[in-house]
Design a protein around this motif. Structure first.
Motif, PDB file in Angstrom:
ATOM      1  N   TYR A  54       0.851  -1.187   0.000  1.00 12.65           N
ATOM      2  CA  TYR A  54       0.000   0.000   0.000  1.00 12.65           C
ATOM      3  C   TYR A  54       0.888   1.237   0.000  1.00 12.65           C
ATOM      4  CZ  TYR A  54       0.672   0.038   5.128  1.00 12.65           C
ATOM      5  OH  TYR A  54       1.201   0.043   6.386  1.00 12.65           O
ATOM      6  N   PRO A  85      -0.648   8.859   0.278  1.00 16.70           N
ATOM      7  CA  PRO A  85      -0.839   9.958  -0.677  1.00 16.70           C
ATOM      8  C   PRO A  85       0.330  10.936  -0.636  1.00 16.70           C
ATOM      9  CG  PRO A  85      -2.162  10.325   1.296  1.00 16.70           C
ATOM     10  CD  PRO A  85      -1.548   8.950   1.423  1.00 16.70           C
ATOM     11  N   TYR A 100     -10.427  -0.833   3.337  1.00 20.84           N
ATOM     12  CA  TYR A 100      -9.939  -1.087   1.981  1.00 20.84           C
ATOM     13  C   TYR A 100     -11.133  -1.365   1.073  1.00 20.84           C
ATOM     14  CZ  TYR A 100      -5.137  -1.758   3.669  1.00 20.84           C
ATOM     15  OH  TYR A 100      -3.886  -1.576   4.205  1.00 20.84           O
ATOM     16  N   VAL A 117      -8.322   1.421  -3.127  1.00 19.95           N
ATOM     17  CA  VAL A 117      -7.920   2.475  -2.208  1.00 19.95           C
ATOM     18  C   VAL A 117      -8.144   2.039  -0.767  1.00 19.95           C
ATOM     19  CG1 VAL A 117      -8.355   4.338  -3.851  1.00 19.95           C
ATOM     20  CG2 VAL A 117     -10.164   3.616  -2.311  1.00 19.95           C
ATOM     21  N   TRP A 118      -7.326   2.576   0.120  1.00 22.89           N
ATOM     22  CA  TRP A 118      -7.512   2.405   1.557  1.00 22.89           C
ATOM     23  C   TRP A 118      -7.817   3.767   2.148  1.00 22.89           C
ATOM     24  CZ3 TRP A 118      -4.418   5.340   4.633  1.00 22.89           C
ATOM     25  CH2 TRP A 118      -3.192   5.747   4.126  1.00 22.89           C
ATOM     26  N   SER A 119      -8.491   3.777   3.304  1.00 26.03           N
ATOM     27  CA  SER A 119      -8.785   5.045   3.968  1.00 26.03           C
ATOM     28  C   SER A 119      -8.707   4.894   5.478  1.00 26.03           C
ATOM     29  CB  SER A 119     -10.153   5.583   3.557  1.00 26.03           C
ATOM     30  OG  SER A 119     -11.169   4.681   3.915  1.00 26.03           O
ATOM     31  N   ASP A 145      -6.117   8.856   2.729  1.00 24.91           N
ATOM     32  CA  ASP A 145      -6.330   7.655   1.920  1.00 24.91           C
ATOM     33  C   ASP A 145      -5.154   7.460   0.981  1.00 24.91           C
ATOM     34  OD1 ASP A 145      -6.738   9.530  -0.096  1.00 24.91           O
ATOM     35  OD2 ASP A 145      -8.878   9.188  -0.206  1.00 24.91           O
ATOM     36  N   GLY A 146      -5.045   6.268   0.448  1.00 22.22           N
ATOM     37  CA  GLY A 146      -3.972   5.916  -0.469  1.00 22.22           C
ATOM     38  C   GLY A 146      -4.406   4.758  -1.335  1.00 22.22           C
ATOM     39  N   THR A 147      -3.475   4.137  -2.001  1.00 27.55           N
ATOM     40  CA  THR A 147      -3.785   3.034  -2.904  1.00 27.55           C
ATOM     41  C   THR A 147      -3.160   1.738  -2.409  1.00 27.55           C
ATOM     42  OG1 THR A 147      -1.862   3.516  -4.275  1.00 27.55           O
ATOM     43  CG2 THR A 147      -3.957   4.558  -4.910  1.00 27.55           C
TER      44      THR A 147
END
Length: 133
Positions: A16, A19, A87, A101-103, A108-110
């Protein structure tokens, strides 16, 4: 023709990303159990947030409906990261890759994860390219 049922049970390798480069791209190892779309399992990853241990452990729970995958990773209470991360991803047509994406709160990110066999095949191809170069 009936829809093929893909079972996600097994070992998955992934990573993962944060950002805007706010943190390192972090690898993880997930063990999934898929019971008719109900997902459970565990995740192990390097500890990048503290010093209590070299690795962080987490419990995974969620669901899969068609190609949509949704799960929550809850770190164990004894680690440096005692929180939950959501996720949401999409399963590839062949059932070997999940990306999305995750939060966590306002961040959040990928992420992307591959079945173990796919990861090993990809690593083997990359090694062959290095040998040829």
């Amino acid at each position: 023709m009936a829809e093929q049922r893909i079972n996600l049970s097994g070992l998955w390798l992934g990573s993962y990303s944060y950002p805007n480069g706010l943190g390192p791209t972090t690898p993880f190892l997930a063990t999934l159990q898929d019971h008719d779309g109900a997902l459970s399992g565990s995740i192990v990853e390097p500890n990048t947030v503290g010093r209590s241990s070299e690795q962080l452990g987490a419990i995974l729970s969620g669901s899969r409906t068609g190609s949509s995958v949704d799960f929550t990773k809850v770190y164990d209470a004894e680690s440096d990261a005692a929180h939950a991360v959501d996720y949401v991803g999409r399963l590839s047509a062949d059932g070997n890759t999940i990306s999305g994406v995750w939060s966590l709160e306002d961040m959040d990110g990928t992420f992307e994860m591959y079945r173990e066999a796919v990861w090993e095949e990809q690593a083997g191809r990359e090694a062959e390219v290095v040998k040829l170069g």
